[in-house]
Design an enzyme around this catalytic site. Structure first.
Site, PDB file in Angstrom:
ATOM      1  N   HIS A 111      33.876   2.355  62.702  1.00 55.21           N
ATOM      2  CA  HIS A 111      33.405   3.906  62.226  1.00 55.21           C
ATOM      3  C   HIS A 111      33.884   4.687  63.094  1.00 55.21           C
ATOM      4  CE1 HIS A 111      30.926   7.162  61.123  1.00 55.21           C
ATOM      5  NE2 HIS A 111      31.027   6.687  59.973  1.00 55.21           N
ATOM      6  N   GLU A 129      38.371   6.718  55.514  1.00 51.04           N
ATOM      7  CA  GLU A 129      37.131   7.741  55.914  1.00 51.04           C
ATOM      8  C   GLU A 129      37.984   8.562  56.910  1.00 51.04           C
ATOM      9  OE1 GLU A 129      32.555   7.106  55.996  1.00 51.04           O
ATOM     10  OE2 GLU A 129      33.609   6.649  57.827  1.00 51.04           O
TER      11      GLU A 129
HETATM   12  P1  PGA Z   1      28.762  11.690  55.570  1.00 50.43           P
HETATM   13  O1  PGA Z   1      29.002  10.180  56.559  1.00 50.43           O
HETATM   14  O2  PGA Z   1      28.817  11.001  54.150  1.00 50.43           O
HETATM   15  O3  PGA Z   1      27.803  12.055  56.179  1.00 50.43           O
HETATM   16  O4  PGA Z   1      30.156  12.435  55.609  1.00 50.43           O
HETATM   17  C1  PGA Z   1      30.023   9.395  56.063  1.00 50.43           C
HETATM   18  C2  PGA Z   1      30.102   8.335  57.045  1.00 50.43           C
HETATM   19  O5  PGA Z   1      30.194   8.715  58.270  1.00 50.43           O
HETATM   20  O6  PGA Z   1      30.233   6.995  56.827  1.00 50.43           O
END
Ligand code: PGA
Length: 258
Positions: free
Chosen positions: A101, A172
Site C-alpha cells: 500500500h 491504486e
Molecule cells: P480511500 O483509501 O478509499 O480513503 O481513498 C483507499 C485505500 O487507501 O486503500
C-alpha cells in the site's frame, strides 16, 4: 455458471481502536446477509492489534465475511520490529493480506522487493496477497504511470515466476487515495491492460485478479459502475474512508448493484 463473488475490501488503516472495531463487528450478521444477497465477499482489514477481534467475531460468518491484514513481516517470524509475523496471520485464519500500500511504502519502508518477498511467503501459507501498485501525482501528470507500475511489478514477477495460485493486484493511484478524485475510467482500463500484459508475460501460471482502489465512495460510484460495465476483469474494490461507517459501506454496496 456461477459467477465468482465480487470483493469489497474494507481497509481501515489506523482509523479504528479495538473498541470501535468490536462495536462495528456487532453488525456482522446484517453485513453477512447483505453480502450473501448480492453474491459478494467483504474482506475486513483492521489494524494489527484488532485482527483477533475481527477473527473472533467472524467465527460463524465465514461464508461472506473474511479477515484481511494490512501488512506483514517479510518472514514467517523474525526480528522485524513493528511488523506482523506471517505465521500469526495463519493462526488467525487470515484469508487476505494487503501489501505494498502506498502508505506502507511512504511510512514503513515497504519496497518493491519486500512486496515480492512477502507475496511469495503469503502464497506458500495459503493467504491471498492483495498487492497495491500505482503512480504518484507527478507521474500521472507526466504520463509515466505505466513505467512506475512496470518497475513496481518487476521483482514480483521474478519471485512468483514459478508459482501457481491466485494473486490480487490493486491499481491504486497514490494521488486518488483519500482525495475524492478518481482517474478517468478509460485510464483505469488502460492500467488494467498494462498490468495484465506484464503478468501474462511473466507470471502466466498464476491467476491474477484486478482490483481498483482510491476514493471509492458514494459520489464516485456512478463513474465506477461504468468501469464495472466495461471491465469484466474487475474483481473488487479497495475502500478506505468510505468503509469506516456501516451506513456508508452498505450504501456503496447497494449502489454498486443499482
Ligand atoms: P480511500 O483509501 O478509499 O480513503 O481513498 C483507499 C485505500 O487507501 O486503500
Amino acid at each position: 455458471m456461477l459467477t465468482a463473488p465480487f470483493l469489497f475490501i474494507a481497509n481501515w488503516k489506523a482509523q479504528k481502536t479495538i473498541a470501535q472495531v468490536h462495536e462495528f463487528m456487532q453488525h456482522r450478521a446484517r453485513l453477512n446477509e447483505l453480502m450473501h444477497e448480492v453474491n459478494a465477499h467483504l474482506i475486513i482489514c483492521p489494524s494489527a492489534e484488532a485482527l483477533s477481534t475481527v477473527h473472533d467475531a467472524l467465527t460463524q460468518y465465514k461464508n461472506n465475511l473474511f479477515l484481511g491484514a494490512q501488512g506483514c513481516a517479510p518472514a514467517l517470524t523474525g526480528a522485524f520490529t513493528g511488523q506482523v509475523p506471517i505465521l500469526s496471520l495463519v493462526e488467525l485464519n487470515c484469508s487476505y493480506c494487503i501489501i505494498g500500500h502506498s502508505e506502507e511504502r511512504e511510512y514503513a519502508g515497504e519496497t518493491d522487493t519486500s512486496v515480492a518477498v512477502k507475496a511469495a511467503l503469503l502464497l506458500d501459507q495459503g493467504i491471498k496477497p492483495i498487492i497495491c501498485v500505482g503512480e504518484i501525482q507527478e507521474e500521472y501528470d507526466t504520463d509515466t504511470a505505466k513505467d512506475r507500475i512496470a518497475i513496481q511489478l518487476a521483482p514480483l514477477c521474478e519471485s512468483l515466476a514459478h508459482k501457481t495460485g491466485t494473486c490480487y493486484i490493486a491499481y491504486e493511484p497514490h494521488w486518488a487515495i483519500g482525495t475524492g478524485k478518481i482517474p478517468p475510467i478509460a485510464y483505469i482500463q488502460e492500467m488494467f491492460t498494462h498490468i495484465q500484459q506484464i503478468t501474462n508475460r511473466h507470471i502466466s501460471k498464476m491467476t491474477i485478479k484486478l482490483l481498483y482502489g482510491g476514493s471509492v465512495s458514494e459520489s464516485s460510484m456512478r463513474d465506477l459502475r461504468l468501469l464495472k460495465k466495461n471491465s469484466p476483469e474487475l474483481t473488487g474494490l479497495l475502500i478506505g474512508n468510505a468503509s469506516l461507517e456501516l451506513q456508508n459501506l452498505t450504501k456503496i454496496v447497494k449502489l454498486w448493484y443499482v
